[in-house]
Design an enzyme around this catalytic site. Sequence first.
Site, mmCIF file in Angstrom:
data_model
loop_
_atom_site.group_PDB
_atom_site.id
_atom_site.type_symbol
_atom_site.label_atom_id
_atom_site.label_comp_id
_atom_site.label_asym_id
_atom_site.label_seq_id
_atom_site.Cartn_x
_atom_site.Cartn_y
_atom_site.Cartn_z
ATOM 1 N N ASP A 35 -4.680 1.708 3.333
ATOM 2 C CA ASP A 35 -5.617 0.847 3.974
ATOM 3 C C ASP A 35 -5.338 1.093 5.552
ATOM 4 O OD1 ASP A 35 -6.015 -0.149 1.530
ATOM 5 O OD2 ASP A 35 -5.039 -1.744 2.041
ATOM 6 N N ASP B 24 0.670 -1.167 0.203
ATOM 7 C CA ASP B 24 0.136 0.061 0.169
ATOM 8 C C ASP B 24 1.212 0.878 0.243
ATOM 9 O OD1 ASP B 24 -2.346 -1.376 0.922
ATOM 10 O OD2 ASP B 24 -2.104 -1.733 2.424
ATOM 11 N N ARG C 142 -13.026 0.713 -3.695
ATOM 12 C CA ARG C 142 -12.928 0.847 -2.009
ATOM 13 C C ARG C 142 -12.666 2.264 -2.294
ATOM 14 N NH1 ARG C 142 -8.550 -4.167 -0.485
ATOM 15 N NH2 ARG C 142 -10.479 -6.119 -1.666
ATOM 16 N N ASP D 40 -1.232 -2.509 -4.327
ATOM 17 C CA ASP D 40 -2.371 -3.517 -3.327
ATOM 18 C C ASP D 40 -3.758 -1.707 -3.035
ATOM 19 O OD1 ASP D 40 -4.148 -4.879 -1.976
ATOM 20 O OD2 ASP D 40 -3.168 -4.696 -0.513
HETATM 21 CA CA CA Z 1 -3.548 -3.601 2.027
#
Ligand code: CA
Length: 455
Positions: A277, A234, A329, A273
Amino acid sequence: MTARTRPALRPRTGRRAAAALVLLAGCLALQPGAQAATQAVTSAAPAAAVPDLDREVLAAGDGWAAEGAGTTGGSAADDAHVFTVRNRAQLAAALDGGSSVPKIIRVAGTIDANTDDRGRALDCEDYATDGYGLPAYLAAYDPRTWGAAKPSGPQEEARKASAARQAERVELLVGSNTTLLGLGRGAVLKGASLQVRDADNVIVRNLELRDAYDCFPVWQPNTGGLGDWKTAYDTLWLRGATHVWVDHVTASDKGHPDEKEPTHFGRNYLRHDGLLDITNGSDLVTVSWSRFQGHDKAMLIGNGDGVTTDRGKLRVTLHHNEFDAVVQRAPRVRFGQVHLYNNRYVVPEGAAYRYSIGVSTESRTVAENNAFTAPGHIEVADLLKSWNGSALAQSGNEFNGFPVDLLAIYNAYNSGSERDLTADVGWTPTLHGPVDSAARAAADVARGAGAGRAG
Ligand code: CA
């Protein structure tokens, strides 16, 4: 402060700048002989209304990160712990392995995390070791011959060893009591995965985070029915992180968009990714005036239905952010109490899109006065997606300029196929600034969000 930067600041100054000034003046007043400095600060306002970003703290009441002791980052750093860094080695030294010593780290220019300690650029071939090669990896784990078992054996071992070499360069720990900020308009951190792990009181501001590119994705045959490529990094990962303020950050895959990557085993060979997050017990986070651009899975809040230790945590405020060309997301939430207000969502014509707000296990999101702009084939019901979710409160949202009731439309569209979402989230946000109309916020965000616009 140049005249050029002032209009971008206007939407967010007001209370925050005033509160920061009060705090700053308070800090100065505690020091002997600070009388003159205090007067200088107060008399300078409003002509120079924004104090130096270095020691600015989160304003009182500005989202969940203001809860309790609030978020002050490295504002208490002594002069020996104020760093200006221009390359990865300097950045890593200043971060000091994630130490909790109060520190202010100012990023000047572009820093590439994929470099050695002498500043030489490293590419994927430099990291590859033990005979790893993508053609050999693909030959070894082709589902037609390997089947659906988890990859194991020499190529997977070599992939792991190679990945560890990249991780050692690109994963950078940000410890407690740290302010990490970009200097001026051109501060960029490329290829890094910034990680705030089991740390408290962190500010990340005015910084472009770009292309946390994974050289060594792993094949997961059992993900999502068709299998999928799993990537490691991330751009910013909060894990067990509390009191974090992310402000005027721009995060994207710029340089290596995943849509340009090839397909292997019938699936997009993803390289990235999340952009941001927030997982594993993280709590009390405010994300403001930031841009999340050109990315698939932008922001995951809560990473597992079974992570019940996240209950009562993952309290996050997202305001005045832009989600531009994000596939999904934005965010997807499990367990958390998330206040999502005055954000701007843009789905460009022709861009891949799945949904914006994900409602998952025990999430309790309040979505107020957000503005969505999307092309004709996207409907209001597409904006939400629920997996085992039950509640979402919403009001004042707009879709292509029209007021919409996200919840009523979602429930009507999905009637009969799954249980309705209720509006009863069981809490009411109290920590927030003024909530503007969706249209007003969208205009302010378009003008003022992102790196390089904080001062
Ligand atoms: Ca992640």
